[in-house]
Design an enzyme around this catalytic site. Structure first.
Site, PDB file in Angstrom:
ATOM      1  N   PHE A  24       0.837  -1.191   0.000  1.00 46.68           N
ATOM      2  CA  PHE A  24       0.000   0.000   0.000  1.00 46.68           C
ATOM      3  C   PHE A  24       0.876   1.248   0.000  1.00 46.68           C
ATOM      4  CE2 PHE A  24      -2.602  -3.363   1.570  1.00 46.68           C
ATOM      5  CZ  PHE A  24      -3.891  -3.058   1.188  1.00 46.68           C
ATOM      6  N   CYS A  30      -6.186  15.267   0.232  1.00 50.40           N
ATOM      7  CA  CYS A  30      -7.401  14.880  -0.491  1.00 50.40           C
ATOM      8  C   CYS A  30      -8.147  16.152  -0.891  1.00 50.40           C
ATOM      9  CB  CYS A  30      -8.287  13.989   0.379  1.00 50.40           C
ATOM     10  SG  CYS A  30      -9.716  13.282  -0.500  1.00 50.40           S
ATOM     11  N   CYS A  34     -14.277  13.983   4.005  1.00 51.46           N
ATOM     12  CA  CYS A  34     -15.389  13.173   4.492  1.00 51.46           C
ATOM     13  C   CYS A  34     -15.207  12.890   5.983  1.00 51.46           C
ATOM     14  CB  CYS A  34     -15.477  11.862   3.710  1.00 51.46           C
ATOM     15  SG  CYS A  34     -15.721  12.141   1.939  1.00 51.46           S
ATOM     16  N   CYS A  37     -13.327   9.666   7.291  1.00 46.13           N
ATOM     17  CA  CYS A  37     -12.008   9.338   6.739  1.00 46.13           C
ATOM     18  C   CYS A  37     -11.037   8.937   7.843  1.00 46.13           C
ATOM     19  CB  CYS A  37     -11.453  10.532   5.971  1.00 46.13           C
ATOM     20  SG  CYS A  37      -9.872  10.180   5.166  1.00 46.13           S
ATOM     21  N   ASP A  38     -10.203   7.900   7.555  1.00 46.63           N
ATOM     22  CA  ASP A  38      -9.245   7.414   8.552  1.00 46.63           C
ATOM     23  C   ASP A  38      -7.808   7.794   8.230  1.00 46.63           C
ATOM     24  OD1 ASP A  38      -8.814   5.809   6.373  1.00 46.63           O
ATOM     25  OD2 ASP A  38      -9.197   3.910   7.397  1.00 46.63           O
ATOM     26  N   THR A  39      -7.599   8.748   7.321  1.00 44.97           N
ATOM     27  CA  THR A  39      -6.244   9.175   6.955  1.00 44.97           C
ATOM     28  C   THR A  39      -5.897  10.496   7.643  1.00 44.97           C
ATOM     29  OG1 THR A  39      -6.410   8.114   4.786  1.00 44.97           O
ATOM     30  CG2 THR A  39      -4.726   9.794   5.044  1.00 44.97           C
ATOM     31  N   GLU A  94      -7.235   3.210  -5.430  1.00 46.59           N
ATOM     32  CA  GLU A  94      -8.480   3.459  -4.711  1.00 46.59           C
ATOM     33  C   GLU A  94      -8.698   4.962  -4.738  1.00 46.59           C
ATOM     34  OE1 GLU A  94      -7.961   1.678  -0.860  1.00 46.59           O
ATOM     35  OE2 GLU A  94      -8.172  -0.356  -1.660  1.00 46.59           O
ATOM     36  N   HIS A 193      -9.447  -6.261   7.589  1.00 45.97           N
ATOM     37  CA  HIS A 193      -8.223  -5.915   8.314  1.00 45.97           C
ATOM     38  C   HIS A 193      -8.526  -5.418   9.721  1.00 45.97           C
ATOM     39  CE1 HIS A 193      -9.680  -2.490   5.983  1.00 45.97           C
ATOM     40  NE2 HIS A 193      -9.109  -1.684   6.850  1.00 45.97           N
TER      41      HIS A 193
END
Length: 199
Positions: A24, A30, A34, A37-39, A94, A193
């Site tokens: 990954f 971005c 949103c 979002c987990d980033t 993605e 995961h």
């Protein structure tokens, strides 16, 4: 130079390639915000294309997954070709679908963000998606079959929104299961995961 949040080796946890070993490459930044979002978009280091390729090449996986954030903000055909030629790996992306992506990418996953808080004015710019992965927040699902990137060969995945509170999370999963059972055009996607406790 590209701002990279992290590069890691794990199993793909979602969608059509669930369980497939993958490298990954998570880009920072971005064009949307949103709320689920987990980033951590502010985190990241500047890396050259060569540094990215060298790091990716350390791992034996057949697939590289460009993710984010929104990776289409950072990549072009030259970068994708270089990454494929220098590592011998296939490349998936993605993306939220709001920007075009290089045609050299081998697998395109679109995660639409229309109607979500922080998405703003949203329009799909991608012409073809191998899979559509929709986070289920109770929205109208018929709309996605009208997207220009969706064809009869596009795999359609519905995924419950992950919640920290287990009771709420369990209710979300149950609701999504019911929606898939009621409309078999969809396939359930789970964030495996998270269940396995891996990246």
């Amino acid at each position: 130079m590209k701002k990279i949040n992290e590069i890691f080796y794990s199993l793909q946890g979602e969608g059509a390639h669930t369980g497939v070993p993958s490298v990954f490459v998570r880009f920072s930044g971005c064009n949307m915000r949103c709320y689920f979002c987990d980033t951590r978009h502010q985190d990241g280091v500047e890396m050259s294309d060569e540094e990215i390729a060298l790091e990716v090449a350390k791992y034996p996986a057949e697939w590289i997954i460009l993710t984010g954030g929104e990776p289409s903000l950072w990549i072009d055909s030259k970068f994708v070709r270089y990454l494929k030629e220098s590592t011998g790996k296939k490349i998936a992306i993605e993306t939220n679908g709001s920007r075009t992506v290089p045609e050299e990418i081998d697998w395109v996953t679109v995660s639409p963000k229309n109607g979500f808080e922080g998405a703003g004015d949203y329009e799909i710019k991608i012409s073809k998606a191998d899979e559509l992965k929709v986070v289920d927040l109770g929205q109208d699902l018929d709309q996605y079959f009208g997207y220009k990137c969706v064809s009869t060969s596009t795999k359609m995945y519905l995924q419950p929104c992950f919640m920290e509170e287990e009771e709420v999370c369990a209710a979300a999963r149950k609701s999504t299961v019911e929606r898939v059972l009621n409309d078999p055009r969809w396939t359930l996607s789970l964030q495996t995961h998270r269940f396995l406790g891996i990246l």
